[in-house]
Motif scaffolding. Structure first.
Motif, PDB file in Angstrom:
ATOM      1  N   GLY A  44       1.025  -1.254  -0.131  1.00  0.00           N
ATOM      2  CA  GLY A  44      -0.133   0.131   0.094  1.00  0.00           C
ATOM      3  C   GLY A  44       0.894   1.268  -0.091  1.00  0.00           C
ATOM      4  O   GLY A  44       0.669   2.085  -0.664  1.00  0.00           O
ATOM      5  N   LEU A  45       1.745   1.207   0.902  1.00  0.00           N
ATOM      6  CA  LEU A  45       2.796   2.444   0.876  1.00  0.00           C
ATOM      7  C   LEU A  45       3.452   2.726  -0.613  1.00  0.00           C
ATOM      8  O   LEU A  45       3.784   3.873  -0.983  1.00  0.00           O
ATOM      9  CB  LEU A  45       3.912   2.315   2.112  1.00  0.00           C
ATOM     10  CG  LEU A  45       3.080   2.247   3.489  1.00  0.00           C
ATOM     11  CD1 LEU A  45       4.268   2.165   4.610  1.00  0.00           C
ATOM     12  CD2 LEU A  45       2.526   3.608   3.580  1.00  0.00           C
ATOM     13  N   VAL A  50       3.884   6.140  -5.490  1.00  0.00           N
ATOM     14  CA  VAL A  50       3.770   6.057  -6.943  1.00  0.00           C
ATOM     15  C   VAL A  50       2.407   7.052  -7.404  1.00  0.00           C
ATOM     16  O   VAL A  50       2.463   7.907  -8.118  1.00  0.00           O
ATOM     17  CB  VAL A  50       3.281   4.912  -7.643  1.00  0.00           C
ATOM     18  CG1 VAL A  50       3.066   4.826  -9.143  1.00  0.00           C
ATOM     19  CG2 VAL A  50       4.576   4.026  -7.448  1.00  0.00           C
ATOM     20  N   MET A  51       1.534   7.003  -6.517  1.00  0.00           N
ATOM     21  CA  MET A  51       0.348   7.607  -7.023  1.00  0.00           C
ATOM     22  C   MET A  51       0.391   9.493  -6.735  1.00  0.00           C
ATOM     23  O   MET A  51      -0.029  10.054  -7.512  1.00  0.00           O
ATOM     24  CB  MET A  51      -0.950   7.318  -6.140  1.00  0.00           C
ATOM     25  CG  MET A  51      -1.582   6.094  -6.569  1.00  0.00           C
ATOM     26  SD  MET A  51      -3.175   5.471  -5.690  1.00  0.00           S
ATOM     27  CE  MET A  51      -4.154   6.124  -7.019  1.00  0.00           C
ATOM     28  N   VAL A  52       1.141   9.722  -5.634  1.00  0.00           N
ATOM     29  CA  VAL A  52       1.366  11.163  -5.362  1.00  0.00           C
ATOM     30  C   VAL A  52       2.112  11.718  -6.512  1.00  0.00           C
ATOM     31  O   VAL A  52       1.919  12.732  -6.721  1.00  0.00           O
ATOM     32  CB  VAL A  52       1.956  11.148  -3.741  1.00  0.00           C
ATOM     33  CG1 VAL A  52       2.389  12.474  -3.536  1.00  0.00           C
ATOM     34  CG2 VAL A  52       0.875  10.791  -2.744  1.00  0.00           C
ATOM     35  N   PHE A  53       3.368  11.004  -6.546  1.00  0.00           N
ATOM     36  CA  PHE A  53       4.423  11.662  -7.491  1.00  0.00           C
ATOM     37  C   PHE A  53       3.726  11.621  -8.824  1.00  0.00           C
ATOM     38  O   PHE A  53       4.401  12.474  -9.635  1.00  0.00           O
ATOM     39  CB  PHE A  53       5.678  11.021  -7.451  1.00  0.00           C
ATOM     40  CG  PHE A  53       6.368  11.545  -6.029  1.00  0.00           C
ATOM     41  CD1 PHE A  53       7.115  12.728  -5.772  1.00  0.00           C
ATOM     42  CD2 PHE A  53       6.202  10.547  -4.910  1.00  0.00           C
ATOM     43  CE1 PHE A  53       7.722  13.201  -4.619  1.00  0.00           C
ATOM     44  CE2 PHE A  53       6.950  11.116  -3.615  1.00  0.00           C
ATOM     45  CZ  PHE A  53       7.453  12.417  -3.523  1.00  0.00           C
ATOM     46  N   MET A  81       8.324   6.330 -11.942  1.00  0.00           N
ATOM     47  CA  MET A  81       7.937   6.359 -10.536  1.00  0.00           C
ATOM     48  C   MET A  81       8.189   5.026  -9.838  1.00  0.00           C
ATOM     49  O   MET A  81       8.445   4.521  -8.813  1.00  0.00           O
ATOM     50  CB  MET A  81       6.861   6.967 -10.262  1.00  0.00           C
ATOM     51  CG  MET A  81       6.474   8.592 -10.577  1.00  0.00           C
ATOM     52  SD  MET A  81       8.127   9.443 -10.020  1.00  0.00           S
ATOM     53  CE  MET A  81       8.012   8.865  -8.211  1.00  0.00           C
ATOM     54  N   VAL A  82       7.476   3.741 -10.899  1.00  0.00           N
ATOM     55  CA  VAL A  82       7.610   2.496 -10.116  1.00  0.00           C
ATOM     56  C   VAL A  82       8.961   2.063 -10.102  1.00  0.00           C
ATOM     57  O   VAL A  82       9.467   1.496  -9.090  1.00  0.00           O
ATOM     58  CB  VAL A  82       6.452   1.828 -10.994  1.00  0.00           C
ATOM     59  CG1 VAL A  82       6.854   0.091 -10.608  1.00  0.00           C
ATOM     60  CG2 VAL A  82       5.184   1.917 -10.977  1.00  0.00           C
ATOM     61  N   THR A  83       9.737   2.552 -11.256  1.00  0.00           N
ATOM     62  CA  THR A  83      11.172   1.793 -11.068  1.00  0.00           C
ATOM     63  C   THR A  83      11.788   2.432 -10.365  1.00  0.00           C
ATOM     64  O   THR A  83      12.813   1.745  -9.474  1.00  0.00           O
ATOM     65  CB  THR A  83      11.810   2.300 -12.561  1.00  0.00           C
ATOM     66  OG1 THR A  83      10.877   1.733 -13.578  1.00  0.00           O
ATOM     67  CG2 THR A  83      13.218   1.928 -12.535  1.00  0.00           C
ATOM     68  N   MET A  84      11.718   3.671  -9.539  1.00  0.00           N
ATOM     69  CA  MET A  84      12.256   4.267  -8.612  1.00  0.00           C
ATOM     70  C   MET A  84      11.989   3.558  -7.154  1.00  0.00           C
ATOM     71  O   MET A  84      12.762   3.329  -6.250  1.00  0.00           O
ATOM     72  CB  MET A  84      12.233   5.843  -8.607  1.00  0.00           C
ATOM     73  CG  MET A  84      12.585   6.698  -9.619  1.00  0.00           C
ATOM     74  SD  MET A  84      12.246   8.472  -9.957  1.00  0.00           S
ATOM     75  CE  MET A  84      13.362   8.900  -8.448  1.00  0.00           C
ATOM     76  N   VAL A  85      10.609   3.463  -7.131  1.00  0.00           N
ATOM     77  CA  VAL A  85      10.211   2.862  -5.970  1.00  0.00           C
ATOM     78  C   VAL A  85      10.727   1.334  -5.961  1.00  0.00           C
ATOM     79  O   VAL A  85      11.168   0.942  -4.648  1.00  0.00           O
ATOM     80  CB  VAL A  85       8.862   2.816  -5.921  1.00  0.00           C
ATOM     81  CG1 VAL A  85       7.991   1.926  -4.652  1.00  0.00           C
ATOM     82  CG2 VAL A  85       8.143   4.136  -5.704  1.00  0.00           C
TER      83      VAL A  85
END
Length: 233
Positions: A44-45, A50-53, A81-85
Protein backbone atom coordinates in the motif's frame (compact mmCIF):
# COMPACT_ATOMS: atom_id res chain seq x y z
CA UNK A 1 -15.00 26.36 -12.73
CA UNK A 2 -13.59 25.55 -9.30
CA UNK A 3 -12.42 22.05 -8.51
CA UNK A 4 -13.49 19.84 -5.59
CA UNK A 5 -12.72 20.96 -2.06
CA UNK A 6 -10.02 19.31 -0.01
CA UNK A 7 -12.69 17.69 2.18
CA UNK A 8 -14.35 16.16 -0.87
CA UNK A 9 -11.00 14.87 -2.13
CA UNK A 10 -10.36 13.18 1.22
CA UNK A 11 -13.82 11.66 1.33
CA UNK A 12 -13.59 10.34 -2.22
CA UNK A 13 -10.18 8.74 -1.74
CA UNK A 14 -10.70 7.22 1.68
CA UNK A 15 -14.29 6.04 1.34
CA UNK A 16 -16.82 7.14 -1.28
CA UNK A 17 -14.66 6.38 -4.34
CA UNK A 18 -12.24 3.95 -2.70
CA UNK A 19 -9.98 2.17 -5.20
CA UNK A 20 -11.03 -1.29 -4.00
CA UNK A 21 -14.36 -0.99 -2.21
CA UNK A 22 -16.00 1.28 -4.78
CA UNK A 23 -14.02 0.98 -8.03
CA UNK A 24 -13.09 -2.73 -7.61
CA UNK A 25 -9.61 -2.11 -9.05
CA UNK A 26 -6.19 -3.61 -8.21
CA UNK A 27 -7.71 -6.92 -7.09
CA UNK A 28 -4.74 -8.95 -8.37
CA UNK A 29 -2.13 -7.50 -5.97
CA UNK A 30 -4.84 -7.20 -3.33
CA UNK A 31 -5.34 -10.97 -3.22
CA UNK A 32 -1.71 -11.89 -3.79
CA UNK A 33 0.07 -9.84 -1.12
CA UNK A 34 -2.49 -9.60 1.69
CA UNK A 35 -1.62 -12.89 3.36
CA UNK A 36 -0.32 -10.71 6.22
CA UNK A 37 -0.99 -7.16 7.33
CA UNK A 38 2.74 -6.36 6.96
CA UNK A 39 2.75 -7.27 3.27
CA UNK A 40 -0.41 -5.24 2.71
CA UNK A 41 1.14 -2.22 4.42
CA UNK A 42 4.30 -2.44 2.32
CA UNK A 43 2.39 -2.76 -0.96
CA UNK A 44 0.00 0.00 0.00
CA UNK A 45 2.75 2.46 0.87
CA UNK A 46 4.63 1.69 -2.37
CA UNK A 47 1.46 2.34 -4.37
CA UNK A 48 0.73 5.51 -2.39
CA UNK A 49 4.14 6.98 -3.24
CA UNK A 50 3.65 6.20 -6.93
CA UNK A 51 0.18 7.77 -6.96
CA UNK A 52 1.30 10.97 -5.23
CA UNK A 53 4.30 11.63 -7.46
CA UNK A 54 2.57 10.51 -10.66
CA UNK A 55 -0.22 13.00 -9.96
CA UNK A 56 2.40 15.65 -9.17
CA UNK A 57 4.27 15.15 -12.45
CA UNK A 58 1.15 14.99 -14.60
CA UNK A 59 -0.33 18.10 -12.98
CA UNK A 60 2.93 20.01 -13.52
CA UNK A 61 3.15 18.94 -17.16
CA UNK A 62 -0.53 19.06 -18.05
CA UNK A 63 -0.09 22.28 -20.05
CA UNK A 64 2.49 20.82 -22.43
CA UNK A 65 1.15 17.27 -22.86
CA UNK A 66 -0.99 17.14 -25.98
CA UNK A 67 -4.22 15.10 -25.90
CA UNK A 68 -3.03 12.82 -28.72
CA UNK A 69 -0.08 11.42 -26.73
CA UNK A 70 -1.32 11.84 -23.18
CA UNK A 71 -1.90 8.13 -22.40
CA UNK A 72 1.61 6.97 -23.49
CA UNK A 73 3.15 9.90 -21.62
CA UNK A 74 1.15 9.11 -18.49
CA UNK A 75 2.24 5.47 -18.61
CA UNK A 76 5.91 6.45 -19.05
CA UNK A 77 5.73 8.81 -16.08
CA UNK A 78 4.05 6.16 -13.92
CA UNK A 79 6.60 3.56 -15.02
CA UNK A 80 9.45 5.91 -14.10
CA UNK A 81 8.02 6.37 -10.60
CA UNK A 82 7.49 2.63 -10.17
CA UNK A 83 11.08 1.95 -11.24
CA UNK A 84 12.39 4.38 -8.63
CA UNK A 85 10.22 2.81 -5.90
CA UNK A 86 11.34 -0.66 -7.00
CA UNK A 87 15.02 0.33 -6.78
CA UNK A 88 14.49 1.99 -3.39
CA UNK A 89 12.81 -1.10 -1.93
CA UNK A 90 15.52 -3.35 -3.34
CA UNK A 91 18.24 -1.21 -1.77
CA UNK A 92 16.69 -0.32 1.60
CA UNK A 93 13.91 -2.83 2.29
CA UNK A 94 15.19 -5.93 0.57
CA UNK A 95 13.13 -8.41 2.61
CA UNK A 96 9.94 -6.59 1.70
CA UNK A 97 11.17 -6.37 -1.89
CA UNK A 98 11.56 -10.16 -2.02
CA UNK A 99 8.09 -10.73 -0.58
CA UNK A 100 6.30 -8.33 -2.94
CA UNK A 101 8.39 -9.49 -5.89
CA UNK A 102 6.75 -9.10 -9.28
CA UNK A 103 3.86 -7.09 -7.89
CA UNK A 104 6.00 -3.97 -7.50
CA UNK A 105 6.65 -3.57 -11.27
CA UNK A 106 3.02 -4.48 -11.88
CA UNK A 107 2.00 -1.26 -10.10
CA UNK A 108 2.46 0.26 -13.57
CA UNK A 109 -0.61 -1.66 -14.75
CA UNK A 110 -2.75 -0.55 -11.80
CA UNK A 111 -5.73 1.06 -13.52
CA UNK A 112 -6.41 3.21 -10.46
CA UNK A 113 -3.18 5.17 -10.93
CA UNK A 114 -3.71 5.79 -14.64
CA UNK A 115 -7.34 6.62 -13.96
CA UNK A 116 -6.48 9.29 -11.39
CA UNK A 117 -3.83 11.01 -13.50
CA UNK A 118 -6.24 11.00 -16.45
CA UNK A 119 -9.40 12.09 -14.65
CA UNK A 120 -7.96 14.37 -11.96
CA UNK A 121 -4.28 15.32 -12.16
CA UNK A 122 -4.41 16.27 -15.85
CA UNK A 123 -7.20 18.77 -15.09
CA UNK A 124 -6.27 20.24 -11.70
CA UNK A 125 -3.52 22.19 -9.96
CA UNK A 126 -0.53 20.58 -8.28
CA UNK A 127 -1.61 20.69 -4.63
CA UNK A 128 -5.11 19.23 -5.13
CA UNK A 129 -3.61 16.60 -7.45
CA UNK A 130 -1.05 15.54 -4.86
CA UNK A 131 -3.75 15.40 -2.20
CA UNK A 132 -5.93 13.30 -4.50
CA UNK A 133 -3.07 10.86 -5.05
CA UNK A 134 -2.37 10.72 -1.33
CA UNK A 135 -6.03 10.19 -0.41
CA UNK A 136 -6.53 7.48 -3.05
CA UNK A 137 -3.27 5.79 -2.04
CA UNK A 138 -4.17 5.95 1.63
CA UNK A 139 -7.61 4.54 0.89
CA UNK A 140 -5.99 1.67 -1.00
CA UNK A 141 -3.49 1.13 1.83
CA UNK A 142 -6.02 0.84 4.64
CA UNK A 143 -8.01 -1.71 2.67
CA UNK A 144 -4.85 -3.76 2.05
CA UNK A 145 -3.86 -3.61 5.71
CA UNK A 146 -7.33 -4.46 7.01
CA UNK A 147 -7.77 -7.32 4.56
CA UNK A 148 -4.29 -8.64 5.39
CA UNK A 149 -5.02 -8.33 9.11
CA UNK A 150 -8.28 -10.27 8.78
CA UNK A 151 -6.63 -13.08 6.83
CA UNK A 152 -3.60 -13.21 9.11
CA UNK A 153 -5.60 -13.02 12.35
CA UNK A 154 -8.03 -15.80 11.50
CA UNK A 155 -5.63 -17.77 9.32
CA UNK A 156 -2.51 -17.80 11.51
CA UNK A 157 -3.45 -16.18 14.83
CA UNK A 158 -0.94 -13.33 14.43
CA UNK A 159 -0.90 -9.68 13.42
CA UNK A 160 1.91 -7.95 11.51
CA UNK A 161 4.09 -11.07 11.70
CA UNK A 162 7.73 -10.48 10.67
CA UNK A 163 7.04 -6.78 10.26
CA UNK A 164 10.52 -5.99 11.60
CA UNK A 165 12.13 -8.05 8.81
CA UNK A 166 10.06 -6.34 6.17
CA UNK A 167 9.80 -2.74 7.36
CA UNK A 168 12.71 -2.30 9.76
CA UNK A 169 13.43 -2.84 13.44
CA UNK A 170 10.90 -0.20 14.51
CA UNK A 171 8.09 -2.43 13.26
CA UNK A 172 8.79 -5.02 15.99
CA UNK A 173 6.51 -2.88 18.19
CA UNK A 174 3.46 -3.86 16.14
CA UNK A 175 4.18 -7.60 15.89
CA UNK A 176 1.55 -9.55 17.83
CA UNK A 177 1.01 -13.26 18.42
CA UNK A 178 -2.65 -13.31 19.37
CA UNK A 179 -3.12 -17.09 19.67
CA UNK A 180 0.23 -18.77 20.53
CA UNK A 181 -1.02 -22.35 20.08
CA UNK A 182 -3.36 -21.66 17.17
CA UNK A 183 -3.04 -24.24 14.41
CA UNK A 184 -4.23 -21.84 11.71
CA UNK A 185 -6.94 -21.91 9.06
CA UNK A 186 -5.38 -22.49 5.67
CA UNK A 187 -8.48 -21.36 3.76
CA UNK A 188 -8.03 -17.78 4.99
CA UNK A 189 -4.42 -17.66 3.79
CA UNK A 190 -5.29 -19.00 0.34
CA UNK A 191 -6.95 -16.80 -2.35
CA UNK A 192 -10.49 -18.05 -1.59
CA UNK A 193 -10.11 -16.69 1.93
CA UNK A 194 -9.12 -13.35 0.46
CA UNK A 195 -12.31 -13.21 -1.58
CA UNK A 196 -14.38 -14.16 1.46
CA UNK A 197 -12.84 -11.38 3.56
CA UNK A 198 -13.19 -8.88 0.71
CA UNK A 199 -16.86 -9.81 0.36
CA UNK A 200 -17.39 -9.13 4.06
CA UNK A 201 -15.68 -5.75 3.72
CA UNK A 202 -17.84 -4.82 0.72
CA UNK A 203 -20.96 -5.81 2.63
CA UNK A 204 -19.81 -3.74 5.60
CA UNK A 205 -19.30 -0.69 3.38
CA UNK A 206 -22.78 -1.03 1.94
CA UNK A 207 -24.28 -1.21 5.43
CA UNK A 208 -22.36 1.87 6.57
CA UNK A 209 -23.33 3.78 3.41
CA UNK A 210 -27.00 2.99 3.98
CA UNK A 211 -26.77 4.14 7.59
CA UNK A 212 -25.10 7.40 6.54
CA UNK A 213 -27.70 8.02 3.82
CA UNK A 214 -30.60 7.30 6.20
CA UNK A 215 -29.17 9.64 8.83
CA UNK A 216 -28.65 12.39 6.23
CA UNK A 217 -32.18 12.06 4.87
CA UNK A 218 -33.56 12.15 8.41
CA UNK A 219 -31.60 15.30 9.15
CA UNK A 220 -32.85 16.97 5.95
CA UNK A 221 -36.43 15.95 6.69
CA UNK A 222 -36.23 17.42 10.18
CA UNK A 223 -35.10 20.78 8.78
CA UNK A 224 -38.22 20.94 6.60
CA UNK A 225 -36.48 20.34 3.26
CA UNK A 226 -37.17 17.56 0.81
CA UNK A 227 -34.93 14.48 1.35
CA UNK A 228 -32.36 13.97 -1.33
CA UNK A 229 -32.90 11.06 -3.70
CA UNK A 230 -29.51 9.47 -3.06
CA UNK A 231 -27.85 6.97 -0.85
CA UNK A 232 -29.37 3.85 -2.38
CA UNK A 233 -26.26 1.76 -2.63
Amino acid sequence: MSGPSYKEIWGEGLWHNNVVLSQMLALCPLMAVTTTASNGLGMGLATLVVMVFSNLLVSMLRGIITPQVRIPVFIVLIAAMVTMVDMFLNAWMHELYKVLGLFIPLIVTNCAILGRVESFASKNLVLPSMLDGFAMGLGFTWVLVLLGAMREFFGAGTLFADASLLLGQWASLIELEVFPDYGGTLLLILPPGGFICLGLMLAGKRVVDRMIAARENTRIAQTGSQPSVEGAV
